[in-house]
Write a protein that holds these residues in place. Structure first.
Motif, PDB file in Angstrom:
ATOM      1  N   PRO A   1       7.557 -21.767  -7.206  1.00 39.12           N
ATOM      2  CA  PRO A   1       8.383 -21.378  -8.353  1.00 39.12           C
ATOM      3  C   PRO A   1       8.172 -19.905  -8.676  1.00 39.12           C
ATOM      4  CG  PRO A   1       6.492 -22.677  -9.074  1.00 39.12           C
ATOM      5  CD  PRO A   1       6.522 -22.753  -7.578  1.00 39.12           C
ATOM      6  N   PRO A   2       9.139 -19.286  -9.360  1.00 38.40           N
ATOM      7  CA  PRO A   2       8.977 -17.866  -9.705  1.00 38.40           C
ATOM      8  C   PRO A   2       7.803 -17.680 -10.649  1.00 38.40           C
ATOM      9  CG  PRO A   2      10.798 -18.827 -10.927  1.00 38.40           C
ATOM     10  CD  PRO A   2      10.367 -19.860  -9.936  1.00 38.40           C
ATOM     11  N   TYR A   3       7.026 -16.636 -10.400  1.00 43.36           N
ATOM     12  CA  TYR A   3       5.878 -16.389 -11.265  1.00 43.36           C
ATOM     13  C   TYR A   3       5.537 -14.905 -11.207  1.00 43.36           C
ATOM     14  CZ  TYR A   3       3.077 -15.932  -7.045  1.00 43.36           C
ATOM     15  OH  TYR A   3       2.586 -15.513  -5.831  1.00 43.36           O
ATOM     16  N   GLY A   4       4.767 -14.471 -12.174  1.00 43.56           N
ATOM     17  CA  GLY A   4       4.215 -13.135 -12.130  1.00 43.56           C
ATOM     18  C   GLY A   4       4.993 -12.110 -12.923  1.00 43.56           C
ATOM     19  N   VAL A   5       4.368 -10.959 -13.098  1.00 44.67           N
ATOM     20  CA  VAL A   5       4.884  -9.847 -13.885  1.00 44.67           C
ATOM     21  C   VAL A   5       5.202  -8.691 -12.942  1.00 44.67           C
ATOM     22  CG1 VAL A   5       4.274  -8.126 -15.637  1.00 44.67           C
ATOM     23  CG2 VAL A   5       3.609 -10.519 -15.945  1.00 44.67           C
ATOM     24  N   ARG A   6       6.351  -8.067 -13.152  1.00 44.22           N
ATOM     25  CA  ARG A   6       6.730  -6.890 -12.384  1.00 44.22           C
ATOM     26  C   ARG A   6       7.307  -5.844 -13.330  1.00 44.22           C
ATOM     27  NH1 ARG A   6       4.055  -9.181  -9.497  1.00 44.22           N
ATOM     28  NH2 ARG A   6       4.328  -9.821  -7.315  1.00 44.22           N
ATOM     29  N   LEU A   7       7.074  -4.580 -13.006  1.00 44.46           N
ATOM     30  CA  LEU A   7       7.692  -3.462 -13.704  1.00 44.46           C
ATOM     31  C   LEU A   7       8.691  -2.825 -12.746  1.00 44.46           C
ATOM     32  CD1 LEU A   7       4.576  -1.823 -15.434  1.00 44.46           C
ATOM     33  CD2 LEU A   7       6.321  -3.276 -16.504  1.00 44.46           C
ATOM     34  N   LEU A   8       9.977  -3.014 -13.030  1.00 42.87           N
ATOM     35  CA  LEU A   8      11.015  -2.482 -12.166  1.00 42.87           C
ATOM     36  C   LEU A   8      11.603  -1.210 -12.775  1.00 42.87           C
ATOM     37  CD1 LEU A   8      12.928  -5.725 -11.084  1.00 42.87           C
ATOM     38  CD2 LEU A   8      10.884  -4.662 -10.086  1.00 42.87           C
ATOM     39  N   PRO A   9      11.842  -0.178 -11.961  1.00 45.19           N
ATOM     40  CA  PRO A   9      12.288   1.110 -12.486  1.00 45.19           C
ATOM     41  C   PRO A   9      13.779   1.125 -12.787  1.00 45.19           C
ATOM     42  CG  PRO A   9      12.141   1.230 -10.117  1.00 45.19           C
ATOM     43  CD  PRO A   9      11.649  -0.148 -10.507  1.00 45.19           C
ATOM     44  N   TYR A  10      14.255   2.284 -13.230  1.00 45.40           N
ATOM     45  CA  TYR A  10      15.697   2.469 -13.431  1.00 45.40           C
ATOM     46  C   TYR A  10      16.461   2.016 -12.192  1.00 45.40           C
ATOM     47  CZ  TYR A  10      14.883   5.689 -17.406  1.00 45.40           C
ATOM     48  OH  TYR A  10      14.521   6.253 -18.605  1.00 45.40           O
ATOM     49  N   PHE A  11      17.553   1.298 -12.419  1.00 46.44           N
ATOM     50  CA  PHE A  11      18.525   0.960 -11.378  1.00 46.44           C
ATOM     51  C   PHE A  11      17.909   0.247 -10.183  1.00 46.44           C
ATOM     52  CE2 PHE A  11      20.140   4.852 -13.503  1.00 46.44           C
ATOM     53  CZ  PHE A  11      21.253   4.293 -14.116  1.00 46.44           C
ATOM     54  N   ASP A  12      16.851  -0.530 -10.423  1.00 44.82           N
ATOM     55  CA  ASP A  12      16.300  -1.302  -9.311  1.00 44.82           C
ATOM     56  C   ASP A  12      17.363  -2.260  -8.786  1.00 44.82           C
ATOM     57  OD1 ASP A  12      13.528  -2.103  -7.967  1.00 44.82           O
ATOM     58  OD2 ASP A  12      14.691  -3.924  -8.302  1.00 44.82           O
TER      59      ASP A  12
ATOM     60  N   GLY B   1       0.769  -1.227   0.000  1.00 43.22           N
ATOM     61  CA  GLY B   1       0.000   0.000   0.000  1.00 43.22           C
ATOM     62  C   GLY B   1       0.806   1.286   0.000  1.00 43.22           C
ATOM     63  N   ALA B   2       2.118   1.218  -0.197  1.00 48.16           N
ATOM     64  CA  ALA B   2       2.953   2.413  -0.073  1.00 48.16           C
ATOM     65  C   ALA B   2       2.838   3.321  -1.290  1.00 48.16           C
ATOM     66  CB  ALA B   2       4.411   2.011   0.123  1.00 48.16           C
ATOM     67  N   THR B   3       3.053   4.604  -1.061  1.00 49.81           N
ATOM     68  CA  THR B   3       3.159   5.599  -2.122  1.00 49.81           C
ATOM     69  C   THR B   3       4.509   6.294  -1.996  1.00 49.81           C
ATOM     70  OG1 THR B   3       2.274   7.482  -0.887  1.00 49.81           O
ATOM     71  CG2 THR B   3       0.674   5.994  -1.919  1.00 49.81           C
ATOM     72  N   ARG B   4       4.810   7.142  -2.989  1.00 43.51           N
ATOM     73  CA  ARG B   4       6.069   7.881  -2.933  1.00 43.51           C
ATOM     74  C   ARG B   4       6.122   8.782  -1.706  1.00 43.51           C
ATOM     75  NH1 ARG B   4       5.342  12.352  -7.866  1.00 43.51           N
ATOM     76  NH2 ARG B   4       3.375  13.252  -7.112  1.00 43.51           N
ATOM     77  N   ASP B   5       4.966   9.248  -1.245  1.00 41.72           N
ATOM     78  CA  ASP B   5       4.953  10.109  -0.069  1.00 41.72           C
ATOM     79  C   ASP B   5       5.402   9.356   1.172  1.00 41.72           C
ATOM     80  OD1 ASP B   5       4.270  12.774   1.020  1.00 41.72           O
ATOM     81  OD2 ASP B   5       2.797  11.642   2.187  1.00 41.72           O
ATOM     82  N   ASP B   6       5.079   8.059   1.254  1.00 42.90           N
ATOM     83  CA  ASP B   6       5.538   7.253   2.386  1.00 42.90           C
ATOM     84  C   ASP B   6       7.056   7.150   2.394  1.00 42.90           C
ATOM     85  OD1 ASP B   6       2.947   6.567   3.417  1.00 42.90           O
ATOM     86  OD2 ASP B   6       2.726   5.190   1.726  1.00 42.90           O
ATOM     87  N   VAL B   7       7.656   7.022   1.210  1.00 45.49           N
ATOM     88  CA  VAL B   7       9.111   6.948   1.121  1.00 45.49           C
ATOM     89  C   VAL B   7       9.725   8.283   1.520  1.00 45.49           C
ATOM     90  CG1 VAL B   7      11.071   6.479  -0.393  1.00 45.49           C
ATOM     91  CG2 VAL B   7       8.946   5.191  -0.686  1.00 45.49           C
ATOM     92  N   ARG B   8       9.136   9.380   1.049  1.00 46.99           N
ATOM     93  CA  ARG B   8       9.653  10.701   1.402  1.00 46.99           C
ATOM     94  C   ARG B   8       9.536  10.967   2.899  1.00 46.99           C
ATOM     95  NH1 ARG B   8       6.785  13.899  -3.701  1.00 46.99           N
ATOM     96  NH2 ARG B   8       8.067  12.921  -5.328  1.00 46.99           N
ATOM     97  N   THR B   9       8.443  10.504   3.500  1.00 48.57           N
ATOM     98  CA  THR B   9       8.285  10.660   4.947  1.00 48.57           C
ATOM     99  C   THR B   9       9.348   9.869   5.700  1.00 48.57           C
ATOM    100  OG1 THR B   9       5.907  11.044   4.753  1.00 48.57           O
ATOM    101  CG2 THR B   9       6.722  10.283   6.896  1.00 48.57           C
ATOM    102  N   ALA B  10       9.631   8.648   5.229  1.00 45.46           N
ATOM    103  CA  ALA B  10      10.666   7.837   5.871  1.00 45.46           C
ATOM    104  C   ALA B  10      12.033   8.498   5.767  1.00 45.46           C
ATOM    105  CB  ALA B  10      10.702   6.441   5.228  1.00 45.46           C
TER     106      ALA B  10
ATOM    107  N   ALA C   1       0.660  -2.043 -13.602  1.00 44.98           N
ATOM    108  CA  ALA C   1       0.558  -0.639 -14.000  1.00 44.98           C
ATOM    109  C   ALA C   1      -0.276   0.138 -12.980  1.00 44.98           C
ATOM    110  CB  ALA C   1      -0.053  -0.528 -15.391  1.00 44.98           C
ATOM    111  N   GLU C   2      -1.350  -0.473 -12.478  1.00 43.50           N
ATOM    112  CA  GLU C   2      -2.147   0.168 -11.439  1.00 43.50           C
ATOM    113  C   GLU C   2      -1.308   0.389 -10.179  1.00 43.50           C
ATOM    114  OE1 GLU C   2      -5.234   1.409 -11.396  1.00 43.50           O
ATOM    115  OE2 GLU C   2      -5.446   0.988 -13.544  1.00 43.50           O
ATOM    116  N   ARG C   3      -0.472  -0.586  -9.863  1.00 44.74           N
ATOM    117  CA  ARG C   3       0.384  -0.451  -8.669  1.00 44.74           C
ATOM    118  C   ARG C   3       1.388   0.681  -8.852  1.00 44.74           C
ATOM    119  NH1 ARG C   3       1.144   0.564  -4.260  1.00 44.74           N
ATOM    120  NH2 ARG C   3       2.734  -0.312  -2.919  1.00 44.74           N
ATOM    121  N   ILE C   4       1.993   0.786 -10.029  1.00 46.99           N
ATOM    122  CA  ILE C   4       2.917   1.883 -10.304  1.00 46.99           C
ATOM    123  C   ILE C   4       2.180   3.218 -10.154  1.00 46.99           C
ATOM    124  CG2 ILE C   4       4.308   3.014 -12.089  1.00 46.99           C
ATOM    125  CD1 ILE C   4       5.683   0.541 -11.132  1.00 46.99           C
ATOM    126  N   GLY C   5       0.951   3.268 -10.656  1.00 48.83           N
ATOM    127  CA  GLY C   5       0.160   4.483 -10.525  1.00 48.83           C
ATOM    128  C   GLY C   5      -0.080   4.867  -9.079  1.00 48.83           C
TER     129      GLY C   5
END
Length: 391
Positions: A282-293, A64-73, A367-371
């Motif tokens: 086993p490994p499964y699923g789709v992920r969108l990882l950003p620059y330099f993850d 459930g995190a957003t960028r604001d949670d990271v900035r607060t941390a 994509a919804e999660r990235i949003g």
């Protein structure tokens, strides 16, 4: 004559086992971490040269995190610290682990200096610069220009000589020691002053902070690295840290009682002693990882993480992280890019092979999660990504 001794049989792991383990431990099988600092600890630091990318890296791993949670941390709770981490690059690190990181990074062998001899800092000059930075930042948050003046005033005009080529200009000589000052615990990033970056002392945010003793810190760092990225070799650890391979091999040898060899699809690699279990699933699923993850940069070998055409499309001269990547079942299967226009977030994904129905559904969820992380309204397009790699 001595009887022949049986050759010990190493525990065996397959590549699906390894991708499953790594996804689980990075919080990429599911967003399993409760706090940003916990996610950052699990991935051994979040690369933050592009801070918005670090926010996505962390947000994907925290429920459930957003960028604001990271900035607060980072700037509110100060449970994260922005500083120079592995390879001398900008990272977010858990504040609680800063003694470990500075104890380990401060003990790395000196790197080869490619600067011309008349532009380099001598070892005693490095010590002077680090001491000057520690003094200047003890009770202040200073911009880079203010730091240049402060360091030159405490050391001499040689520190401000513009001799370091960087981004089309020349930086002052002292900046060669900037990451070393961070590794020795004298410097970290402060909050921006308007659009200007500032630097400060970590002791202002962490009273009583001191780098941990080097031997224990290095041993702990190896164990954490192998937990997140293992099985791995000393050479891969050296590449991750930008440290000499021979030094890394000797360090692994010194910890022989705490590490264990495994057979990874016919190759010998290392894990922490007893850490030989396969992933629960086993490994499964789709992920969108950003620059330099961290997953993209830290996982080895490259030819397994970037199979076939992924190496040509998603690596830059063999370097990982320059492109945001589409991850399917633990390995790179495409690239992507996003562009913000007001509240809209245009996400373009370029798969390297056709997606199955379930993969397309997972991609829409991702994509919804990235949003949500970036606090925008995503619009997903499957198509060609025209943007080049990040420098």
């Amino acid at each position: 004559m001595l009887d022949d001794q049986p050759i010990p049989v190493l525990p065996r792991l397959s590549w699906p086992d390894v991708w499953g383990r790594r996804l689980d431990r990075h919080g990429l099988s599911a967003a399993v971490y409760d706090r940003p600092a916990d996610a950052v600890a699990a991935m051994c630091g979040a690369h933050a040269q592009v801070l918005s990318a670090a926010e996505v890296s962390i947000g994907l791993r925290v429920a459930g995190a957003t960028r604001d949670d990271v900035r607060t941390a980072l700037w509110g709770e100060r449970s994260l610290v922005k500083t120079f981490g592995p390879r001398g690059t900008v990272h977010l690190l858990p504040a609680r682990e800063l003694p470990l990181w500075t104890g380990a990074l401060g003990a790395l062998p000196p790197a080869r200096n490619s600067m011309p001899a008349d532009a380099r800092l001598a070892p005693d000059q490095i010590d002077q610069v680090v001491a000057a930075l520690a003094e200047a930042l003890a009770d202040a948050e200073l911009t880079i220009d203010e730091l240049t003046a402060a360091v030159a005033a405490r050391t001499g005009p040689w520190a401000a000589d513009p001799v370091v080529p960087a981004f089309g200009s020349m930086w002052p000589r002292w900046r060669q020691a900037m990451h070393l000052a961070a590794h020795r615990g004298a410097l970290c990033f402060g909050p921006n002053r308007g659009r200007k970056v500032t630097y400060t002392s970590p002791q202002r945010w962490l009273p009583g902070f001191q780098p941990a003793p080097a031997p224990g810190a290095l041993a702990d760092l190896i164990r954490r690295y192998l937990h997140a990225y293992g099985p791995a070799t000393p050479q891969q650890f050296a590449q991750w840290l930008s440290a000499p391979r021979r030094w890394a091999a000797q360090l692994f040898d010194s910890l022989a009682d705490e590490l264990q060899q495994v057979d990874l699809a016919g190759t010998v690699a290392w894990v922490p002693a007893g850490d030989t279990a396969s992933a629960a699933e086993p490994p499964y699923g789709v992920r969108l990882l950003p620059y330099f993850d961290a997953y993209t940069v830290g996982c080895h070998p490259r030819e397994q993480l970037f199979p076939g055409p992924a190496a040509q499309r998603a690596l830059s001269g063999g370097q990982a992280g320059n492109f945001p990547v589409l991850l399917i079942d633990g390995t790179v299967a495409g690239v992507w890019h996003h562009r913000r226009c007001g509240p809209k977030l245009a996400i373009t994904v370029e798969p390297l092979t056709p997606l199955t129905v379930s993969e397309r559904r997972d991609l829409e969820d991702q994509a919804e999660r990235i949003g949500r992380v970036l606090e925008g309204r995503p619009q997903l397009t499957i198509g060609t990504v025209i943007q080049g790699g990040h420098a």
